[in-house]
Design a protein around this motif. Structure first.
Motif, PDB file in Angstrom:
ATOM      1  N   TRP A   1      47.540  45.793  56.441  1.00  0.00           N
ATOM      2  CA  TRP A   1      46.043  45.480  56.384  1.00  0.00           C
ATOM      3  C   TRP A   1      45.765  43.893  56.185  1.00  0.00           C
ATOM      4  O   TRP A   1      44.723  43.395  56.558  1.00  0.00           O
ATOM      5  CB  TRP A   1      45.472  46.249  55.208  1.00  0.00           C
ATOM      6  N   LEU A   2      46.391  43.201  55.599  1.00  0.00           N
ATOM      7  CA  LEU A   2      46.367  41.710  55.357  1.00  0.00           C
ATOM      8  C   LEU A   2      46.409  40.983  56.361  1.00  0.00           C
ATOM      9  O   LEU A   2      45.596  40.026  56.874  1.00  0.00           O
ATOM     10  CB  LEU A   2      47.297  41.351  54.165  1.00  0.00           C
ATOM     11  N   TYR A   3      47.516  41.398  57.085  1.00  0.00           N
ATOM     12  CA  TYR A   3      48.008  40.767  58.381  1.00  0.00           C
ATOM     13  C   TYR A   3      48.035  41.735  59.411  1.00  0.00           C
ATOM     14  O   TYR A   3      49.285  42.108  59.876  1.00  0.00           O
ATOM     15  CB  TYR A   3      49.131  39.798  58.112  1.00  0.00           C
ATOM     16  N   PRO A   4      47.026  42.327  60.148  1.00  0.00           N
ATOM     17  CA  PRO A   4      47.206  43.287  61.104  1.00  0.00           C
ATOM     18  C   PRO A   4      47.921  42.465  62.441  1.00  0.00           C
ATOM     19  O   PRO A   4      47.863  41.434  62.482  1.00  0.00           O
ATOM     20  CB  PRO A   4      45.951  43.702  61.571  1.00  0.00           C
ATOM     21  N   GLY A   5      48.600  43.597  63.153  1.00  0.00           N
ATOM     22  CA  GLY A   5      49.324  42.931  64.458  1.00  0.00           C
ATOM     23  C   GLY A   5      50.464  42.447  63.897  1.00  0.00           C
ATOM     24  O   GLY A   5      51.125  42.464  62.711  1.00  0.00           O
TER      25      GLY A   5
ATOM     26  N   ASP B   1      52.422  32.585  62.024  1.00  0.00           N
ATOM     27  CA  ASP B   1      51.950  32.351  60.985  1.00  0.00           C
ATOM     28  C   ASP B   1      52.926  32.862  59.520  1.00  0.00           C
ATOM     29  O   ASP B   1      53.541  33.979  59.550  1.00  0.00           O
ATOM     30  CB  ASP B   1      50.603  33.291  60.480  1.00  0.00           C
ATOM     31  N   LEU B   2      53.457  31.888  58.773  1.00  0.00           N
ATOM     32  CA  LEU B   2      54.351  32.034  57.652  1.00  0.00           C
ATOM     33  C   LEU B   2      54.082  33.050  56.792  1.00  0.00           C
ATOM     34  O   LEU B   2      54.606  33.830  56.301  1.00  0.00           O
ATOM     35  CB  LEU B   2      54.887  30.768  57.191  1.00  0.00           C
TER      36      LEU B   2
ATOM     37  N   HIS C   1      55.043  40.677  55.606  1.00  0.00           N
ATOM     38  CA  HIS C   1      55.913  41.673  56.434  1.00  0.00           C
ATOM     39  C   HIS C   1      57.202  41.579  55.913  1.00  0.00           C
ATOM     40  O   HIS C   1      57.873  42.817  55.714  1.00  0.00           O
ATOM     41  CB  HIS C   1      55.748  41.584  57.789  1.00  0.00           C
ATOM     42  N   GLY C   2      57.881  40.277  55.627  1.00  0.00           N
ATOM     43  CA  GLY C   2      59.179  40.555  55.265  1.00  0.00           C
ATOM     44  C   GLY C   2      59.378  41.082  54.003  1.00  0.00           C
ATOM     45  O   GLY C   2      60.485  41.297  53.698  1.00  0.00           O
TER      46      GLY C   2
END
Lengths: 276, 320
Positions: free
Chosen positions: A33-37, A66-67, A73-74
């Motif tokens: 949700w924070l970084y969709p895609g 984007d780091l 995600h990491g």
């Protein structure tokens, strides 16, 4: 729970560790949700330094990814691998240790020789070999780390159980009509929870590091971003853009340290001698 | 009617690479229901082994022959499940060090109520009642306490409450006061005597403390190097001991009282326990005995009726 809170208020490092770990966990859970895609998508021009662009607080890597998104995600991969591998390793270690310590004799000898055999192989080499044979993938990495890290727990649990077995408590429980399983699980295990939890937190930390190392070597899950693969990505840019490797590196350090601190906090909370 | 009957019990410990050790050799005794029998002997005499054997607690390294019957149920060779069943409501045990017999991570109330039947509230009420029985007031607070918060005497009382929770007919107390202060010892002994009288318990008291024996026991069995050497009523044993070892034990007590003489050195029995792997062929006390004859070294004396009870000696009788 109240004594736990009161104790934490006195123990700032433990509190900090616990809060940080919860935060990292929340970021990992909220990543989609924070970084969709896909975090591997190119979003801006390459090699923007951190704190230059408000939309990209941690900057971008060589391919303009984007780091911050990669980090979030990491975290999912690192925490999943860390906790799943540690859970499997502790489960196996506690089972083996209990059986060996409780029954002694031939059972003890054979289980401990197997433990010796596994322990003689360096853990990382064993994990490396397993992943190389079975092919990369999150499941394989978890299995490989679990297989190479249950031995320490098994040894500690065996030593503790065989010492508890000789105490009057066990004789008293037997006279009360309890069976072996009941005595082991209800009476002895709660007493050895402290060292097991400390060990478990170490196993989690080591598992996160091993996962990063495997990914760094290109043996992680190729479909997923992980902190290790991000460091590998930044390896060639150390002179020009060291932040690409440093950002995931700092994330690993913070997570590993907070896991260790949180482990101590949980241990202390379980000790009745501390509940005043 | 005897509640406990031990017949021809022998216990041999066999370990890898070590010669077998005969811990108990042909021991027979009976304890009547409601009676208190004290089992006396020095360290290594086999008294704790006998207590463990009766509770069915000897591990697999011990080979046990003979018979033990508690309330008509055989202990030796019984299947583990049968033993478990027999222990609930049959035998309970109190140990020397109450700290190591209590679980440090469970609350007192939970430990007492653990094996009781009934709902949570019923078990809690029963646990609170038991704390009153063993002389611990303020049960409500104690139920929530942890073992490390209690004194040694309180812990031993809690251990007793746990034992009584099984409604045992036979209570085995293995040196129950050895780890306690002298003043607390007296309290625990008085409590044991009261419980024994009020609940009609049969008490097997294992001790090396003759003061404890005089205080509590109806009868005394003296063990030496794995064999019974004398069994007698407590008064008879103290007034007219028949076996030279018993006489030595009694003489070794420090004199006590207003007109007791100050001894430059306490009396002792010379020598030490013989090796039990294997034990000597004749009387095991022969090497330390003043009355020893050739027969003692070759022929093992059996327990025979004497003027005071039973004695295993070729030359029994009062101190010459």
């Amino acid at each position: 729970m109240t004594h736990f809170a009161r104790r934490l208020r006195r123990d700032v490092p433990a509190l900090a560790g616990l809060v940080t770990l919860v935060l990292v966990g929340a970021i990992a859970l909220a990543a989609p949700w924070l970084y969709p895609g896909d975090p591997q998508d190119m979003v801006a021009r390459p090699l923007i330094w951190p704190f230059q662009d408000a939309a990209l607080p941690l900057g971008t890597d060589r391919l303009g990814r984007d780091l911050a998104a990669g980090l979030a995600h990491g975290a999912r991969v690192s925490l999943l691998v860390g906790f799943a591998a540690a859970a499997a390793a502790v489960l196996v270690g506690v089972t083996v240790g209990c059986l060996a310590g409780w029954f002694g004799g031939l059972v003890d000898d054979s289980l401990m020789r197997v433990t010796d055999a596994v322990q003689t192989v360096p853990g990382f080499v064993l994990a490396l070999a397993l992943v190389a044979v079975m092919g990369p993938g999150v499941g394989t990495v978890i299995l490989a780390i679990a297989v190479s890290s249950w031995t320490g727990t098994a040894r500690v649990v065996r030593a503790e159980v065989s010492s508890w077995r000789e105490r009057d408590l066990v004789a008293a429980c037997r006279v009360m009509g309890m069976g072996s399983g009941e005595i082991l699980i209800r009476q002895i295990l709660p007493n050895i929870a402290s060292p097991v939890i400390v060990l478990a937190s170490v196993v989690v930390a080591v598992a996160i590091l091993v996962e990063s190392a495997l990914s760094f070597l290109g043996l992680g899950d190729p479909a997923l971003v992980s902190w290790g693969s991000m460091i590998a990505e930044g390896r060639g840019l150390l002179r020009r853009a060291w932040f690409v490797a440093a950002v995931p590196g700092v994330a690993i350090i913070i997570t590993v340290v907070s896991v260790s601190l949180a482990g101590e906090a949980v241990t202390a909370a379980l000790d009745p001698r501390d509940r005043q | 009617m005897s509640l406990l009957r031990v017949s021809n019990l022998s216990v041999v410990f066999t370990g890898r690479g070590r010669p077998p050790l005969v811990a108990l050799d042909d021991v027979s005794l009976t304890v009547a229901a409601g009676e208190t029998l004290a089992l006396v002997g020095e360290s290594g005499s086999g008294k704790s082994t006998l207590a463990l054997a009766i509770a069915g607690l000897l591990d697999t390294a011990a080979s046990v022959r003979g018979q033990i019957d508690v309330a008509g149920h055989g202990i030796v060779g019984a299947a583990p499940t049968a033993l478990q069943h027999l222990r609930r409501g049959g035998i309970a045990m109190v140990f020397q060090d109450p700290m190591s017999a209590l679980n440090p991570v469970h609350r007192i109330g939970d430990q007492i109520a653990e094996t009781m039947p009934g709902s949570r509230a019923e078990r809690r009420a029963a646990a609170s009642r038991l704390l009153h029985v063993v002389g611990l007031p303020d049960a409500e607070r104690l139920l929530e306490a942890w073992p490390h918060e209690l004194s040694g005497g309180m812990r031993q009382r809690v251990a007793l409450a746990i034992a009584l929770g099984q409604e045992p007919r036979l209570l085995i107390a293995d040196e129950p006061t050895t780890a306690l202060d002298v003043t607390i010892q007296a309290q625990i002994l008085r409590l044991l005597a009261d419980l024994q009288r009020d609940l009609g318990l049969t008490l097997l008291l294992v001790t090396h403390d003759l003061g404890v024996v005089a205080e509590l026991a109806d009868r005394v069995a003296v063990l030496y190097a794995g064999r019974l050497v004398e069994v007698a009523a407590v008064d008879a044993l103290f007034s007219t001991p028949q076996h030279p070892y018993t006489q030595g034990l009694l003489a070794a007590r420090p004199p006590f009282g207003p007109d007791a003489p100050m001894l430059p050195r306490l009396t002792e029995i010379p020598g030490g326990l013989p090796s039990l792997s294997p034990p000597p062929p004749g009387c095991r006390f022969a090497e330390r005995c003043a009355r020893v004859s050739q027969r003692c070294r070759e022929d093992m004396p059996e327990l025979r009726a004497s003027s005071a009870g039973l004695v295993a000696c070729h030359h029994p009788g009062a101190t010459p």
